[in-house]
Design an enzyme around this catalytic site. Structure first.
Site, mmCIF file in Angstrom:
data_model
loop_
_atom_site.group_PDB
_atom_site.id
_atom_site.type_symbol
_atom_site.label_atom_id
_atom_site.label_comp_id
_atom_site.label_asym_id
_atom_site.label_seq_id
_atom_site.Cartn_x
_atom_site.Cartn_y
_atom_site.Cartn_z
ATOM 1 N N ASP A 11 11.244 29.581 24.488
ATOM 2 C CA ASP A 11 10.540 28.499 25.156
ATOM 3 C C ASP A 11 11.249 27.051 24.936
ATOM 4 O OD1 ASP A 11 7.746 27.550 26.606
ATOM 5 O OD2 ASP A 11 8.405 26.109 25.163
ATOM 6 N N TYR B 117 13.655 18.631 25.729
ATOM 7 C CA TYR B 117 14.110 18.692 24.387
ATOM 8 C C TYR B 117 15.582 18.702 24.211
ATOM 9 C CZ TYR B 117 9.651 21.471 24.333
ATOM 10 O OH TYR B 117 8.085 21.969 24.484
ATOM 11 N N LYS C 99 11.227 23.758 31.071
ATOM 12 C CA LYS C 99 10.216 22.939 31.780
ATOM 13 C C LYS C 99 10.785 21.664 32.565
ATOM 14 C CE LYS C 99 7.420 24.166 27.973
ATOM 15 N NZ LYS C 99 8.265 23.853 26.837
ATOM 16 N N HIS D 97 6.155 20.145 33.085
ATOM 17 C CA HIS D 97 5.994 20.062 31.845
ATOM 18 C C HIS D 97 4.537 19.111 31.619
ATOM 19 C CE1 HIS D 97 8.004 19.489 27.819
ATOM 20 N NE2 HIS D 97 7.017 19.710 27.657
ATOM 21 N N LEU E 288 0.227 26.749 15.535
ATOM 22 C CA LEU E 288 -0.425 26.748 14.358
ATOM 23 C C LEU E 288 -0.866 25.107 14.107
ATOM 24 C CD1 LEU E 288 2.861 28.224 13.127
ATOM 25 C CD2 LEU E 288 0.975 29.230 13.443
ATOM 26 N N ARG F 278 9.981 32.091 7.446
ATOM 27 C CA ARG F 278 8.545 31.696 8.517
ATOM 28 C C ARG F 278 9.132 32.457 9.671
ATOM 29 N NH1 ARG F 278 7.893 25.267 7.236
ATOM 30 N NH2 ARG F 278 7.171 25.606 5.158
HETATM 31 N N1 LIG Z 1 4.226 22.073 26.862
HETATM 32 C C1 LIG Z 1 4.364 21.265 26.007
HETATM 33 O O1 LIG Z 1 3.823 19.936 26.316
HETATM 34 C C2 LIG Z 1 4.449 21.573 24.474
HETATM 35 C C3 LIG Z 1 4.236 20.404 23.542
HETATM 36 C C4 LIG Z 1 4.612 20.885 22.133
HETATM 37 C C5 LIG Z 1 5.074 21.965 21.883
HETATM 38 N N2 LIG Z 1 5.311 23.065 22.923
HETATM 39 C C6 LIG Z 1 6.053 24.071 22.729
HETATM 40 O O2 LIG Z 1 5.248 24.788 21.610
HETATM 41 C C7 LIG Z 1 6.171 25.302 20.549
HETATM 42 C C8 LIG Z 1 5.391 25.506 19.251
HETATM 43 O O3 LIG Z 1 4.722 24.131 18.988
HETATM 44 P P1 LIG Z 1 5.231 23.258 17.918
HETATM 45 O O4 LIG Z 1 6.551 23.309 17.496
HETATM 46 O O5 LIG Z 1 4.624 21.952 18.366
HETATM 47 O O6 LIG Z 1 4.175 23.479 16.750
HETATM 48 P P2 LIG Z 1 3.625 24.683 15.754
HETATM 49 O O7 LIG Z 1 4.425 26.110 16.156
HETATM 50 O O8 LIG Z 1 2.293 24.748 15.775
HETATM 51 O O9 LIG Z 1 4.168 24.326 14.237
HETATM 52 C C9 LIG Z 1 5.455 23.980 13.816
HETATM 53 C C10 LIG Z 1 5.459 23.442 12.638
HETATM 54 O O10 LIG Z 1 4.871 24.717 11.826
HETATM 55 C C11 LIG Z 1 5.771 24.804 10.661
HETATM 56 N N3 LIG Z 1 5.514 26.295 10.348
HETATM 57 C C12 LIG Z 1 5.825 27.412 11.316
HETATM 58 N N4 LIG Z 1 5.704 28.457 10.753
HETATM 59 C C13 LIG Z 1 5.048 28.334 9.502
HETATM 60 C C14 LIG Z 1 4.797 28.951 8.496
HETATM 61 N N5 LIG Z 1 4.784 30.329 8.598
HETATM 62 N N6 LIG Z 1 4.558 28.413 7.061
HETATM 63 C C15 LIG Z 1 4.669 27.229 6.999
HETATM 64 N N7 LIG Z 1 4.831 26.220 8.124
HETATM 65 C C16 LIG Z 1 5.305 26.755 9.234
HETATM 66 C C17 LIG Z 1 7.145 24.445 11.186
HETATM 67 O O11 LIG Z 1 8.044 24.189 10.070
HETATM 68 P P3 LIG Z 1 9.508 24.522 9.996
HETATM 69 O O12 LIG Z 1 10.322 24.592 11.268
HETATM 70 O O13 LIG Z 1 10.171 23.402 9.072
HETATM 71 O O14 LIG Z 1 9.817 25.886 9.443
HETATM 72 C C18 LIG Z 1 6.832 23.308 11.957
HETATM 73 O O15 LIG Z 1 6.637 22.013 11.251
HETATM 74 C C19 LIG Z 1 7.074 24.279 20.649
HETATM 75 O O16 LIG Z 1 8.471 24.509 19.926
HETATM 76 C C20 LIG Z 1 7.441 24.252 21.941
HETATM 77 O O17 LIG Z 1 8.243 25.119 22.545
HETATM 78 C C21 LIG Z 1 5.037 22.710 24.393
#
Ligand SMILES: NC(=O)c1ccc[n+]([C@@H]2O[C@H](COP(=O)([O-])OP(=O)(O)OC[C@H]3O[C@@H](n4cnc5c(N)ncnc54)[C@H](OP(=O)(O)O)[C@@H]3O)[C@@H](O)[C@H]2O)c1
Length: 274
Positions: free
Chosen positions: A43, A48, A73, A106, A188, A234
């Site tokens: 994704d 980005y 997006k 988006h 997460l 991770r």
């Molecule tokens: N549509 C939208 O508006 C929108 C908005 C936000 C996000 N998104 C999408 O959703 C995806 C995921 O959301 P997100 O990146 O915001 O947050 P997330 O996946 O909830 O959390 C990512 C964070 O958690 C850490 N992490 C991941 N696995 C872990 C584990 N097993 N143990 C400890 N820490 C862990 C990562 O650290 P490290 O990377 O340092 O390991 C990073 O800091 C994005 O990458 C994007 O593709 C979409």
């Protein structure tokens, strides 16, 4: 890998990999590592700034194109019928792919009044076979009703902020009633939920990590889920979630963490790029 059948008949892997905030210079290595760990759904988004490296890693992987599910997006500044078509061409040029699996608007940016025209352009891209499935992101129930009423088409997916602290009951009920797949972003809680005492207690009971417990909660709710990590250990652990199940009591305990707390902006007030 379990998958979800979308309302257009296409199939999306239930667990994917997000690349928000992965720097452009690192993204090819990160996506390569994710594909090696077993992820088959990536994704990204125009905003980005990392579509080029994402596409490069997918193309270099040697995997057949139809074995990797690719989402990008449309950025807010590119809304409107013609601008959407241009935005799509630019994303595809950067990705270097000849079709896209899923294209999402988006953010609604409802104040600009253009998302219906953007979705009409999406319908045209789907008709041309350049996109397999079309959907939205951060749409409220009101935004969804409008796009459905005015285009006659139900988006296949709504990608929304969703994690145990923000369970999004109203949207999930609307999605279920309209056969819209719920895709969870920041699943997460951007890492903030990993020290929650309920989550760590369940992780202890199961001999699993807190992140695995939260990902399992999403999978058992029926969400599509796209955790992000740049850390190979991770990445691998987050993918190793198919060998155990949460009990109904454990699911209920996680459900009870819902505080309606957002980490990102409310979709009605997010107008960046306008
Ligand atoms: N549509 C939208 O508006 C929108 C908005 C936000 C996000 N998104 C999408 O959703 C995806 C995921 O959301 P997100 O990146 O915001 O947050 P997330 O996946 O909830 O959390 C990512 C964070 O958690 C850490 N992490 C991941 N696995 C872990 C584990 N097993 N143990 C400890 N820490 C862990 C990562 O650290 P490290 O990377 O340092 O390991 C990073 O800091 C994005 O990458 C994007 O593709 C979409």
């Amino acid at each position: 890998m379990p998958s979800i059948v979308l309302n257009d008949g296409n199939v999306i892997p239930q667990l994917g990999f997000g690349v928000f905030q992965v720097p452009p210079a690192d993204v090819a290595d990160v996506v390569t590592a994710a594909l090696e760990a077993g992820y088959r759904s990536i994704d990204t988004a125009a905003i980005y700034g990392n579509e080029e490296g994402t596409g490069q890693a997918i193309r270099a992987s040697g995997l057949p194109r139809d074995e990797v599910y690719v989402t990008t997006k449309l950025w807010n500044a590119d809304q409107g019928y013609d601008a959407t078509l241009r935005g799509f061409d630019e994303s595809m040029r950067k990705l270097g792919l000849d079709y896209l699996d899923l294209y999402l608007i988006h953010w609604p940016v409802a104040i600009a009044g253009k998302f219906v025209d953007s979705f009409r352009a999406f319908q045209e891209l789907k008709r041309q076979g350049r996109v397999r499935s079309i959907g939205v992101s951060n749409f409220t129930v009101a935004n969804l009703r409008r796009v459905i009423e005015e285009t006659g088409e139900i988006p296949a997916v709504n990608q929304i902020e969703l994690h145990p602290g923000l369970a999004q009951h109203e949207l999930r009920e609307f999605h279920a009633a309209n056969a819209i797949a719920t895709e969870a972003w920041s699943p997460l809680g951007q890492g903030t939920l990993l020290e929650d005492r309920t989550i760590t207690a369940i992780a202890g009971e199961l001999g699993r990590t807190p992140a695995q417990v939260i990902i399992r909660w999403h999978l058992q709710l029926g969400n599509v889920v796209i955790p992000k990590s740049v850390t190979p250990s991770r990445m691998a652990a987050n993918f190793d979630v198919f060998g155990f199940e949460l009990t109904p009591e454990q699911l209920d305990a996680i459900d009870a963490l819902d505080r309606g707390g957002r980490l990102g902006p409310h979709p009605d007030s997010f107008t960046v790029g306008l």
